[in-house]
Design a protein around this motif. Structure first.
Motif, PDB file in Angstrom:
ATOM      1  N   GLY A   1       0.820  -1.203   0.000  1.00  0.00           N
ATOM      2  CA  GLY A   1       0.000   0.000   0.000  1.00  0.00           C
ATOM      3  C   GLY A   1       0.849   1.245   0.000  1.00  0.00           C
ATOM      4  O   GLY A   1       2.068   1.199  -0.168  1.00  0.00           O
ATOM      5  N   ASN A   2       0.205   2.380   0.209  1.00  0.00           N
ATOM      6  CA  ASN A   2       0.895   3.666   0.287  1.00  0.00           C
ATOM      7  C   ASN A   2       0.059   4.595   1.165  1.00  0.00           C
ATOM      8  O   ASN A   2      -1.044   4.227   1.584  1.00  0.00           O
ATOM      9  CB  ASN A   2       1.120   4.253  -1.107  1.00  0.00           C
ATOM     10  N   PRO A   3       0.561   5.800   1.481  1.00  0.00           N
ATOM     11  CA  PRO A   3      -0.155   6.675   2.427  1.00  0.00           C
ATOM     12  C   PRO A   3      -1.575   7.025   2.012  1.00  0.00           C
ATOM     13  O   PRO A   3      -2.398   7.354   2.870  1.00  0.00           O
ATOM     14  CB  PRO A   3       0.729   7.932   2.469  1.00  0.00           C
ATOM     15  N   HIS A   4      -1.889   6.949   0.718  1.00  0.00           N
ATOM     16  CA  HIS A   4      -3.186   7.412   0.221  1.00  0.00           C
ATOM     17  C   HIS A   4      -4.100   6.263  -0.214  1.00  0.00           C
ATOM     18  O   HIS A   4      -5.135   6.495  -0.812  1.00  0.00           O
ATOM     19  CB  HIS A   4      -2.968   8.378  -0.950  1.00  0.00           C
ATOM     20  N   GLN A   5      -3.701   5.055   0.126  1.00  0.00           N
ATOM     21  CA  GLN A   5      -4.472   3.875  -0.281  1.00  0.00           C
ATOM     22  C   GLN A   5      -5.120   3.250   0.947  1.00  0.00           C
ATOM     23  O   GLN A   5      -4.507   3.210   2.026  1.00  0.00           O
ATOM     24  CB  GLN A   5      -3.532   2.866  -0.953  1.00  0.00           C
ATOM     25  N   PRO A   6      -6.358   2.736   0.856  1.00  0.00           N
ATOM     26  CA  PRO A   6      -7.003   2.093   2.015  1.00  0.00           C
ATOM     27  C   PRO A   6      -6.140   0.990   2.602  1.00  0.00           C
ATOM     28  O   PRO A   6      -5.503   0.224   1.867  1.00  0.00           O
ATOM     29  CB  PRO A   6      -8.300   1.538   1.431  1.00  0.00           C
ATOM     30  N   ILE A   7      -6.120   0.924   3.927  1.00  0.00           N
ATOM     31  CA  ILE A   7      -5.287  -0.049   4.631  1.00  0.00           C
ATOM     32  C   ILE A   7      -5.854  -1.452   4.505  1.00  0.00           C
ATOM     33  O   ILE A   7      -5.137  -2.406   4.177  1.00  0.00           O
ATOM     34  CB  ILE A   7      -5.153   0.353   6.116  1.00  0.00           C
ATOM     35  N   VAL A   8      -7.158  -1.603   4.787  1.00  0.00           N
ATOM     36  CA  VAL A   8      -7.783  -2.922   4.786  1.00  0.00           C
ATOM     37  C   VAL A   8      -7.908  -3.446   3.362  1.00  0.00           C
ATOM     38  O   VAL A   8      -8.314  -2.712   2.448  1.00  0.00           O
ATOM     39  CB  VAL A   8      -9.150  -2.874   5.489  1.00  0.00           C
ATOM     40  N   ASN A   9      -7.516  -4.712   3.197  1.00  0.00           N
ATOM     41  CA  ASN A   9      -7.438  -5.377   1.896  1.00  0.00           C
ATOM     42  C   ASN A   9      -6.324  -4.818   1.022  1.00  0.00           C
ATOM     43  O   ASN A   9      -6.275  -5.094  -0.181  1.00  0.00           O
ATOM     44  CB  ASN A   9      -8.773  -5.311   1.140  1.00  0.00           C
ATOM     45  N   GLY A  10      -5.454  -4.038   1.653  1.00  0.00           N
ATOM     46  CA  GLY A  10      -4.248  -3.570   0.984  1.00  0.00           C
ATOM     47  C   GLY A  10      -3.056  -3.972   1.838  1.00  0.00           C
ATOM     48  O   GLY A  10      -2.354  -4.941   1.552  1.00  0.00           O
ATOM     49  N   LEU A  11      -2.859  -3.236   2.921  1.00  0.00           N
ATOM     50  CA  LEU A  11      -1.763  -3.540   3.842  1.00  0.00           C
ATOM     51  C   LEU A  11      -2.104  -4.689   4.778  1.00  0.00           C
ATOM     52  O   LEU A  11      -1.246  -5.508   5.111  1.00  0.00           O
ATOM     53  CB  LEU A  11      -1.426  -2.288   4.661  1.00  0.00           C
ATOM     54  N   VAL A  12      -3.339  -4.740   5.241  1.00  0.00           N
ATOM     55  CA  VAL A  12      -3.766  -5.803   6.158  1.00  0.00           C
ATOM     56  C   VAL A  12      -5.163  -6.277   5.761  1.00  0.00           C
ATOM     57  O   VAL A  12      -5.897  -5.573   5.059  1.00  0.00           O
ATOM     58  CB  VAL A  12      -3.790  -5.335   7.633  1.00  0.00           C
ATOM     59  N   ASP A  13      -5.531  -7.459   6.255  1.00  0.00           N
ATOM     60  CA  ASP A  13      -6.891  -7.962   6.091  1.00  0.00           C
ATOM     61  C   ASP A  13      -7.710  -7.579   7.309  1.00  0.00           C
ATOM     62  O   ASP A  13      -7.174  -7.438   8.418  1.00  0.00           O
ATOM     63  CB  ASP A  13      -6.884  -9.484   5.930  1.00  0.00           C
ATOM     64  N   ALA A  14      -9.018  -7.438   7.115  1.00  0.00           N
ATOM     65  CA  ALA A  14      -9.895  -7.005   8.204  1.00  0.00           C
ATOM     66  C   ALA A  14      -9.829  -7.968   9.384  1.00  0.00           C
ATOM     67  O   ALA A  14      -9.850  -7.549  10.545  1.00  0.00           O
ATOM     68  CB  ALA A  14     -11.333  -6.885   7.702  1.00  0.00           C
ATOM     69  N   GLU A  15      -9.716  -9.267   9.129  1.00  0.00           N
ATOM     70  CA  GLU A  15      -9.729 -10.231  10.230  1.00  0.00           C
ATOM     71  C   GLU A  15      -8.513 -10.083  11.139  1.00  0.00           C
ATOM     72  O   GLU A  15      -8.553 -10.494  12.296  1.00  0.00           O
ATOM     73  CB  GLU A  15      -9.826 -11.652   9.689  1.00  0.00           C
ATOM     74  N   THR A  16      -7.451  -9.491  10.632  1.00  0.00           N
ATOM     75  CA  THR A  16      -6.291  -9.196  11.483  1.00  0.00           C
ATOM     76  C   THR A  16      -6.686  -8.198  12.567  1.00  0.00           C
ATOM     77  O   THR A  16      -6.337  -8.366  13.742  1.00  0.00           O
ATOM     78  CB  THR A  16      -5.138  -8.637  10.635  1.00  0.00           C
TER      79      THR A  16
END
Length: 648
Positions: free
Chosen positions: A300-315
């Motif tokens: 991901g990057n600073p302007h991209q949604p975290i969930v389903n990018g950097l981490v999964d929601a279940e985390t």
């Protein structure tokens, strides 16, 4: 010539280091504004480093002593190296000081190297395996280069061959320390960590303080984000805090969700936020992955949604908010704040609370309790107890906050036991009755800040109608929220957990107690009483007053293992390889205790949910109530009035 090369190397590295520092500052500034005391924080930083941070580090004496030698020697060596070899101040005293500093640094680096020969699994590998070698190269090179300055060896010692070797060693060590500190190498934690301590988002934690209440959202500001969707939605000093991570893995080793095989590793989560800070993927992460999730699939990057990018929601939903990670972190990073911030976005913006989450939140809105029970039944458990209501008394010394355990048949036994204790102590107490609502704890941990604030304000409005000296509750979660989180909405109260209150009653001699007649006992520390509020001793004092010698578990006190019941974890119910309460019961069985003393309704529910055979679970209030000695009132017979015999 060598002196000139040294000077160029040092100042070039310093200049590049400054550019790297400016780059990192620019990355942090992507975050939202957060007011801090810039100058005051910088002035306080040395003490925070030497006292507060080392208070945590000192739990591991090996690494504490190693860190003092390595870090202290490195800082002093860098400063003196710039003076002696950068500015050419070839003073003998400075030379000897630099020799001493490099020796101290070298000795520390040797112990770092030794620790890395067979590192525990929690430590990140990769570039971190290079670090002790770089520290050794820096300290050894500058030690040899400084011997002529100190007058120990002649100025032309060694010739060109040694000069080249030393120049390579200097280049290696200087690059690691100056460039790695600011451009993203292992030493980055030193630069970011120092500023993190200076501008921490919870400065109240320093100087022996405690700060565990979640920060409120400003729901009245339409421009304020509802939680964190993208890395830039964190505050700038949160981003700074993520950059301070030293990847020691102490949070990973303490995390109950990670141990249970759920898809959460707090160290990896923080490193994923660092990836999002600068942009990229997690392919270079050299530590343990999230259980069941291979490294290299997230980015991901600073302007991209975290969930389903950097981490999964279940985390995010795996977290029990037990704060074991925060308690163990030597850099004092706030993992739980970050997780709840991201949950807030999922709940408030997306309505994406998993499993029974949405149902529980709907119940809280409709019925003021998470179970969806008829609010009119809140006092059914006390139908025969003739309790005083605040609506009738208006004033009382103690306001007994019942909590939503009033709807749970098992917890009703605890409530009735505590009422028995209060009556035995002849206290002036009352309850809110049907006016009491859920404290809002579970709503807030599930990310529903709006419902939490609604419940909090209604409760504060109700409490404002009455006069009392303290609130006492059997529920550590309600205790924490009332004590530490209602203050942001002008709800300031003296709140006590029932174990603390009973300890005071015992000390004051207000309870006539016999001795515990059962078997051996161990005590389970609730997270929201212990790590959140620092209360470890009062429950043990109460048990001691009952003649109980507690068999301590290996993980007790501030290192107590979570029961798995906090943070809405039983509601979101993310699967793993095993259940957290089963792991806690294994800890209990190791003590061979016959009974487990608890001080939290959620802990009671989670531990009693473990299949038998297992020890009996009892709340401390039940143990005290069982040990109360009934006062025997001796009624003296009335004197017999003798009637004189009738005289005939």
């Amino acid at each position: 010539m060598l002196n000139t090369i040294l000077s160029i190397l040092l100042f070039a590295a310093l200049a590049l280091g400054i550019l790297g520092a400016l780059r990192r500052v620019r990355l942090w500034r992507n975050g939202r504004a957060s007011p801090v005391d810039l100058l005051g924080g910088l002035l306080a930083m040395p003490r925070r480093y030497m006292v507060d941070l080392h208070h945590v580090v000192a739990r591991d004496r090996y690494i504490a002593n190693t860190h003092v030698a390595t870090a202290g020697g490195a800082v002093l060596s860098i400063v003196l190296a710039i003076l002696v070899h950068g500015f050419g101040l070839h003073d003998r005293i400075l030379g000897y000081a630099l020799l001493l500093a490099t020796v101290v640094m070298f000795v520390g680096a040797v112990f770092v190297f030794k620790r890395r020969l067979n590192p525990p699994s929690r430590l990140s590998k990769g570039p971190w395996m290079r670090l002790p070698k770089s520290l050794l190269a820096f300290s050894a090179s500058f030690f040899l280069l400084t011997l002529p300055v100190a007058g120990i060896l002649p100025a032309d010692f060694g010739g060109w061959v040694l000069a080249v070797i030393l120049a390579v060693g200097v280049l290696w060590g200087v690059s690691e320390l100056f460039l790695g500190m600011t451009w993203g190498g292992p030493m980055k934690h030193a630069f970011a960590g120092a500023l993190h301590l200076a501008w921490h988002r919870r400065p109240e934690r320093f100087g022996g303080g405690r700060s565990t209440g979640l920060k409120p959202l400003d729901l009245a500001d339409p421009s304020a984000p509802l939680g964190v969707e993208k890395p830039k939605d964190f505050t700038w000093n949160q981003l700074l805090g993520f950059d301070a991570c030293v990847q020691c893995g102490k949070c990973e080793a303490a995390c109950p969700a990670f141990a249970a095989g759920q898809p959460l590793n707090p160290k990896k989560l923080i490193q994923d936020m660092v990836v999002g800070l600068a942009g990229g993927t997690d392919a270079s992460f050299a530590g343990s992955p999230y259980p069941g999730k291979p490294v290299g699939e997230h980015g991901g990057n600073p302007h991209q949604p975290i969930v389903n990018g950097l981490v999964d929601a279940e985390t995010l939903w795996s977290c029990t908010t037990c704060r074991a990670c925060v308690e163990e972190c030597p850099m004092m990073i706030e993992h739980v704040d970050a997780i709840v911030d991201m949950r807030r976005h999922l709940t408030l913006e997306k309505g994406a609370t998993p499993n029974k989450g949405a149902e529980v939140l709907d119940n809280l809105i409709a019925t003021d309790n998470p179970g969806g029970f008829n609010p009119g039944g809140r006092m059914n458990w006390a139908a025969d107890l003739n309790l005083n209501l605040m609506s009738e008394k208006k004033t009382a010394d103690v306001l007994f906050w019942v909590g939503d355990g009033a709807f749970d048949m098992r917890n009703q036994r605890t409530l009735r036991a505590f009422v028995k204790v209060l009556k035995a102590a002849k206290l002036d107490f009352a309850v809110l009755g049907l006016e009491e609502r859920d404290s809002g704890d579970v709503a807030r941990r599930l990310g529903d800040e709006a419902t939490f604030q609604t419940l909090a304000r209604r409760n504060i409005q109700t409490l404002g109608k009455y006069s009392f000296s303290r609130i006492v509750t059997c529920d550590p979660h309600s205790f924490h929220v009332l004590k530490n989180e209602y203050g942001a909405f002008n709800g300031h109260y003296h709140v006590q957990h029932h174990s603390t209150f009973m300890a005071e009653l015992v000390t004051a001699g207000k309870l006539n107690l016999g001795q515990h007649k059962g078997g051996s006992v161990t005590y389970h520390d609730p997270c929201y009483l212990g790590r959140y509020n620092g209360e470890y001793q009062a429950p043990r004092d109460v048990l001691k007053a009952l003649g109980i010698e507690v068999r301590e578990m290996q993980r007790s006190g501030f290192r107590s293992r979570c029961c798995g019941g906090g943070g809405g974890a039983p509601i979101t119910d993310i699967p793993g390889k095993q259940r957290i309460p089963d792991m806690r019961m294994d800890d209990i069985r190791e003590t061979q205790a016959e009974l487990v003393a608890v001080g939290c309704p959620q802990c009671t529910a989670m531990l009693e949910g473990v299949v038998e055979p297992r020890p009996l679970i009892k709340d401390i209030a039940e143990l005290v109530a069982d040990a109360l000695v009934e006062e025997v009132v001796v009624v003296k017979p009335a004197p017999v009035k003798r009637i004189p015999a009738e005289v005939h």
